[in-house]
Design a protein around this motif. Structure first.
Motif, PDB file in Angstrom:
ATOM      1  N   LEU A 188      -1.520  10.146   1.485  1.00 36.39           N
ATOM      2  CA  LEU A 188      -1.392   8.929   0.585  1.00 36.39           C
ATOM      3  C   LEU A 188       0.041   8.545   0.337  1.00 36.39           C
ATOM      4  CD1 LEU A 188      -4.443   8.681  -1.700  1.00 36.39           C
ATOM      5  CD2 LEU A 188      -4.274   7.812   0.760  1.00 36.39           C
ATOM      6  N   PRO A 189       0.578   7.355   0.048  1.00 34.67           N
ATOM      7  CA  PRO A 189       1.875   6.990  -0.249  1.00 34.67           C
ATOM      8  C   PRO A 189       1.876   7.415  -1.676  1.00 34.67           C
ATOM      9  CG  PRO A 189       0.371   5.036   0.035  1.00 34.67           C
ATOM     10  CD  PRO A 189      -0.432   6.222   0.748  1.00 34.67           C
ATOM     11  N   ALA A 232       0.245   0.772  -7.942  1.00 36.46           N
ATOM     12  CA  ALA A 232      -0.545   0.838  -6.658  1.00 36.46           C
ATOM     13  C   ALA A 232      -0.959  -0.374  -6.412  1.00 36.46           C
ATOM     14  CB  ALA A 232      -1.673   1.824  -7.125  1.00 36.46           C
ATOM     15  N   PRO A 251       0.217  -2.559  -4.338  1.00 33.20           N
ATOM     16  CA  PRO A 251       0.416  -2.902  -2.968  1.00 33.20           C
ATOM     17  C   PRO A 251      -0.548  -2.188  -2.060  1.00 33.20           C
ATOM     18  CG  PRO A 251       2.692  -2.417  -4.083  1.00 33.20           C
ATOM     19  CD  PRO A 251       1.575  -2.422  -4.831  1.00 33.20           C
ATOM     20  N   TYR A 252      -1.221  -1.389  -2.707  1.00 33.52           N
ATOM     21  CA  TYR A 252      -2.263  -0.740  -1.850  1.00 33.52           C
ATOM     22  C   TYR A 252      -3.598  -0.956  -2.404  1.00 33.52           C
ATOM     23  CZ  TYR A 252       2.111   1.891  -1.388  1.00 33.52           C
ATOM     24  OH  TYR A 252       3.341   2.179  -0.987  1.00 33.52           O
ATOM     25  N   ARG A 253      -3.886  -2.147  -3.044  1.00 34.07           N
ATOM     26  CA  ARG A 253      -4.927  -2.523  -3.615  1.00 34.07           C
ATOM     27  C   ARG A 253      -6.218  -2.471  -2.560  1.00 34.07           C
ATOM     28  NH1 ARG A 253      -6.309  -6.110  -7.745  1.00 34.07           N
ATOM     29  NH2 ARG A 253      -8.106  -7.138  -7.568  1.00 34.07           N
ATOM     30  N   THR A 254      -6.090  -3.038  -1.498  1.00 33.95           N
ATOM     31  CA  THR A 254      -7.148  -3.339  -0.546  1.00 33.95           C
ATOM     32  C   THR A 254      -7.634  -1.867  -0.059  1.00 33.95           C
ATOM     33  OG1 THR A 254      -6.225  -5.185   0.445  1.00 33.95           O
ATOM     34  CG2 THR A 254      -7.769  -4.091   1.755  1.00 33.95           C
ATOM     35  N   MET A 255      -6.766  -0.970   0.155  1.00 30.77           N
ATOM     36  CA  MET A 255      -7.119   0.451   0.643  1.00 30.77           C
ATOM     37  C   MET A 255      -7.890   0.896  -0.629  1.00 30.77           C
ATOM     38  SD  MET A 255      -4.571   3.770   1.138  1.00 30.77           S
ATOM     39  CE  MET A 255      -4.042   3.613  -0.311  1.00 30.77           C
ATOM     40  N   LEU A 256      -7.384   0.806  -1.874  1.00 30.42           N
ATOM     41  CA  LEU A 256      -7.783   1.578  -2.883  1.00 30.42           C
ATOM     42  C   LEU A 256      -9.370   1.080  -3.527  1.00 30.42           C
ATOM     43  CD1 LEU A 256      -4.621   2.183  -5.075  1.00 30.42           C
ATOM     44  CD2 LEU A 256      -5.964   4.023  -3.935  1.00 30.42           C
ATOM     45  N   PHE A 310       2.414   6.521  -5.384  1.00 34.63           N
ATOM     46  CA  PHE A 310       2.666   5.343  -6.244  1.00 34.63           C
ATOM     47  C   PHE A 310       2.449   5.909  -7.834  1.00 34.63           C
ATOM     48  CE2 PHE A 310      -1.648   5.385  -4.109  1.00 34.63           C
ATOM     49  CZ  PHE A 310      -2.276   5.907  -5.107  1.00 34.63           C
TER      50      PHE A 310
END
Length: 823
Positions: free
Chosen positions: A523-524, A499, A501-506, A526
């Motif tokens: 959500l994508p 996950a 690549p989705y750090r900012t969102m999470l 991952f």
């Protein structure tokens, strides 16, 4: 109406006159002696201005002179929140202008910081709370004080406790000076101090009279339907479980007793239910062994009782399981009184229940009320068969541990992948739920490998006595393979890595919002979908069928993912920490095996064998519980389907409310249309009140006595808290006090301080640097996982979540079992 005489207040008018005035009005209706007075109602408060003319007229009718002016908020003198001292009281007020000022002061005290914080701590919403004010003629008190109809410190019912002081009694309620303290058990009231034996006798009789009369006014609502009873002790009579009363009183100069207030004692833990068995009885709390101190829902409790009884029966044990305050307690009285089992209980408590339960049992063994009463029982044929099955099962696992593991994992796959269908109709669903109401014992594929792992680990201390320290043995138990909970946590760590690549969102989105998006498929992928397919049956307090699973609400998983994403030091990665713990464990096992062979031959060879088997089998201990979650998942789904049907018929406010009913009540609603909503509302209120309870007694006597209150108090130390070391190592870091893991933030290196932990908490261990809990046992879930990550852990630290401040630096020493506070 702005002003009411106390004698004019009708029943059920708390909204108009507040809790204190409503209580005084009830005393007057019961014929008790209460000082004359009136109430400035909440309608006047809502107007924002004191109705001067009406207040002054009422004061004149009272005769003028000194009066007591006291707050009476709508959120006051509640069953679970007394608000004692949180709002203002003004005594000895004389004159109209002073009276108006005192009323205004009481109004203003509703919004002081102390009152606001108190409401928040007790879950009382600020909006809608209103203030009434009581004005009463002052009693010219010779002596005054407080009477409790049960001991508020020990929880003991059947005694009255009195604190008294000369004069108005403000020294008693304010704690400003020493007071005379009396404990009255009805066997002859002691003399001395400011109260005569005759007055003590009168106070005791008054307390008993009010307890009975006020209990009759409000039916008690518990987890079971109908009135909840608790046994009276020492006098052979049953006592209605509440409300036990906290009564303020005063004797005037003529020796007349006046009652100034009566409200429920809010701090008492519920007493055990009545029983026909000879007393006294002792009940030990079982939930903390599973890492669960929160109450069970009523439906969950009925399931848990049958499950636990089935598990114990698999090992040839018969223990009565009872619901006390929504928690699981087992009646161990007969085992304490049986000469063949009483001494073994100490060892059982030490291994499976922790040091707090062990100390309680050691204390009770010296109590003459629990002296041996029966001859040792002969083992029956059933017990012998159970013992034979256990021997065969354990020996098989010890001989071929790899085959035992294959059987365990094969059974878990079968349970996870086996297709399950539900009947088409609600009636058929209910038939199926009732048929499965008492789940069978775990299969042999699970039981004996799990028991074997527990047995070999328990055998290490006696085998290595004098050869290895407790801390060295705990090191061997670290980094243990084949543990499904550890595998789950490491799987979540892998999800976090994917996950990235989705750090900012999470990290920037609240867990609840992410959970809604996940369930909506927004959500994508991952890797979380696969994780939830395998582990979505889990949650905190997962043994309660009434609790949402992660598959239903993955917010706690997103909170744990966010914690994982905050790990930036590769050395602190959970998989590396686990690997280091495993390396230390293997090295220690080899060292201890060699040491034992040199110093204790031939026992050393046996110790070496058990050390190897501990590493090969002990990790399976989590498998039995994990397997049981699949049956709970299916049971929960079917109950919710029934609940949805009842909701559609207007019999439940929501489908989940079915968890606050019992199966016979569900059937009555399904078949006859019986409306259970009032029962659900009452039980939900009790449940939510118990959710706020911070401490749960580890053992109770049948009169409600918390046995730990009878033990000698440890020497006070402002900096050092003492518990029991459960995972070796020493760490200093910032304390993160967590009461609910659902949205907890645990930064890398933080020391997790919690009431208890079960597998649903363990994702927090991925970033925690240490663990401190208030309950537990060395072999319980939380300490086991802590060892396997190499996290220092100290368990059974009394009041840890209260004594340790969030953010405070602390040092956790798993070897000494201490927590040192940086003050």
């Amino acid at each position: 109406m702005n002003v009411l005489q106390l004698t004019e207040i009708g029943a059920g008018r708390r909204d108009l006159v507040g809790g204190k005035a409503a209580g005084l009005a009830e005393l007057i209706r019961l014929g008790e002696r209460v000082p004359d007075g009136f109430c400035v109602t909440t309608e006047a408060y809502a107007s924002g201005e004191v109705p001067r003319a009406e207040v002054l007229a009422a004061y004149e009718r009272l005769g003028g002179g000194p009066v007591a002016v006291r707050s009476s908020a709508t959120a006051e003198d509640l069953p679970d929140a007394s608000f004692a001292g949180q709002q203002d009281t003004c005594l000895g007020i004389t004159g109209g202008e002073a009276l108006i000022g005192a009323v205004e002061a009481c109004w203003a005290s509703l919004h002081t910081e102390r009152a606001t914080v108190y409401r928040e701590a007790h879950g009382v919403p600020h909006e809608g709370v209103r203030m009434a004010v009581i004005v009463q003629r002052m009693v010219d008190a010779e002596v005054a004080g407080v009477l409790f109809t049960a001991d508020p410190l020990t929880g003991t019912r059947g005694v009255c406790v009195v604190d008294a002081a000369p004069g108005l009694g403000t020294a008693v309620v304010d704690g400003a000076a020493a007071v005379d303290h009396y404990v009255l058990d009805g066997r002859g009231e002691g003399a001395g101090g400011c109260l005569t034996p005759a007055r003590l006798k009168e106070l005791r009789a008054t307390g008993e009279r009010l307890r009975v009369a006020l209990a009759a006014q409000e039916p008690a609502h518990g987890h079971e339907h109908g009135p909840v009873q608790s046994p009276g002790q020492g006098h052979g009579q049953d006592r209605r479980d509440g409300p036990e009363q906290d009564i303020e009183w005063a004797y005037d100069r003529d020796g007349t007793l006046w009652l100034l207030q009566a409200r429920p004692i809010t701090t008492l833990f519920p007493a055990p239910p009545p029983t026909d068995k000879p007393g006294p009885r002792v009940y030990v709390e079982f939930g903390h062994v599973q890492g669960m101190l929160r109450p069970a829902t009523p439906m969950g409790m009925s399931t848990l009782k049958s499950m636990l009884a089935g598990m114990l029966a698999a090992f040839g044990l018969t223990v009565e399981i009872v619901d006390i305050g929504g928690r699981l307690y087992g009646d161990l009285t007969d085992a304490l009184r049986d000469p063949s089992t009483r001494r073994r209980l100490v060892r059982l408590m030490a291994v499976d229940f922790g040091p707090r339960a062990q100390k309680v049992v050691e204390h009770l063994l010296e109590d003459p009320r629990f002296a041996p009463r029966e001859a040792p029982r002969q083992r029956g044929a059933a017990a012998l068969r159970t013992g034979l099955r256990a021997s065969v099962g354990i020996l098989g696992a010890l001989a071929r541990p790899e085959r035992a593991r294959e059987r365990v994992y094969g059974e878990l796959r079968r349970l996870r992948e086996e297709p399950v269908t539900d009947p088409a109709t609600t009636a058929e669903l209910l038939d199926l739920v009732e048929r499965d109401a008492e789940p069978g014992s775990p299969t042999g594929a699970l039981v004996w490998p799990v028991v074997s792992g527990l047995a070999v680990a328990a055998a290490l201390p006696p085998l290595l006595g004098g050869v290895a320290s407790e801390d060295e043995i705990r090191t061997v138990l670290g980094g243990m393979p084949y543990n499904v909970t550890i595998e789950m946590d490491l799987a979540l760590w892998e999800v976090a890595r994917r996950a990235e690549p989705y750090r900012t969102m999470l990290l920037g989105t609240p867990p609840a919002e992410l959970a809604r998006a996940q369930l909506a498929g927004e959500l994508p992928d991952f890797g979380l979908d696969g994780f939830l397919r395998k582990y979505g049956v889990r949650s905190a307090a997962e043994i309660d069928v009434g609790v949402e699973r992660w598959a239903e609400d993955p917010a706690p998983v997103f909170a744990a993912l966010a914690n994982c994403l905050r790990v930036t030091d590769p050395r602190q990665a959970p998989d590396r920490r686990f690997g280091r713990a495993a390396e230390r464990a293997e090295a220690m096992a080899a060292e201890l095996a060699g040491r034992a062979r040199r110093e204790r031959f031939p026992r050393g060879r046996l110790a070496g064998f058990f050390l190897r088997r501990t590493r090969e089998l002990s990790g399976l201990r989590e498998a039995g519980k994990f397997a049981g979650l699949y049956a709970l998942r299916d049971r929960r789904r079917r109950l919710l389907l029934i609940g949805a049907e009842l909701h559609a018929r207007g019999l439940l406010a929501a489908a989940g409310d079915v968890m606050f009913l019992h199966l016979d009540e569900v059937r009555a609603s399904v078949e006859t249309g019986a409306d259970p909503r009032a029962v659900v509302t009452a039980r939900r209120a009790v449940y939510e009140r118990e959710l706020r309870r911070r401490t749960v007694p580890v053992a109770l006597l049948s009169d409600g006595t918390d046995v730990e209150t009878l033990l000698p108090a440890p020497a006070p130390d402002d900096r050092t808290l003492t518990g029991m070391g459960a995972a070796s190592g020493r760490v200093t870091g910032r304390a993160r006090v967590v009461l609910d893991p659902a949205d907890a933030t645990v930064e890398p290196g933080d020391i997790l301080v919690a009431p208890t932990t079960d597998p649903g908490w363990t994702p927090l261990f991925l970033t925690a640097g240490g663990l401190v809990t208030e309950t537990g046992a060395v072999m319980a879930h939380g300490p086991t996982v802590a060892r396997e990550y190499g996290i220092p852990a100290v368990i059974c630290v009394p009041a840890a979540t209260a004594r340790i401040r969030d953010g405070q630096r602390i040092t956790v020493d798993g070897a000494t079992g201490t927590v040192t506070l940086d003050v």
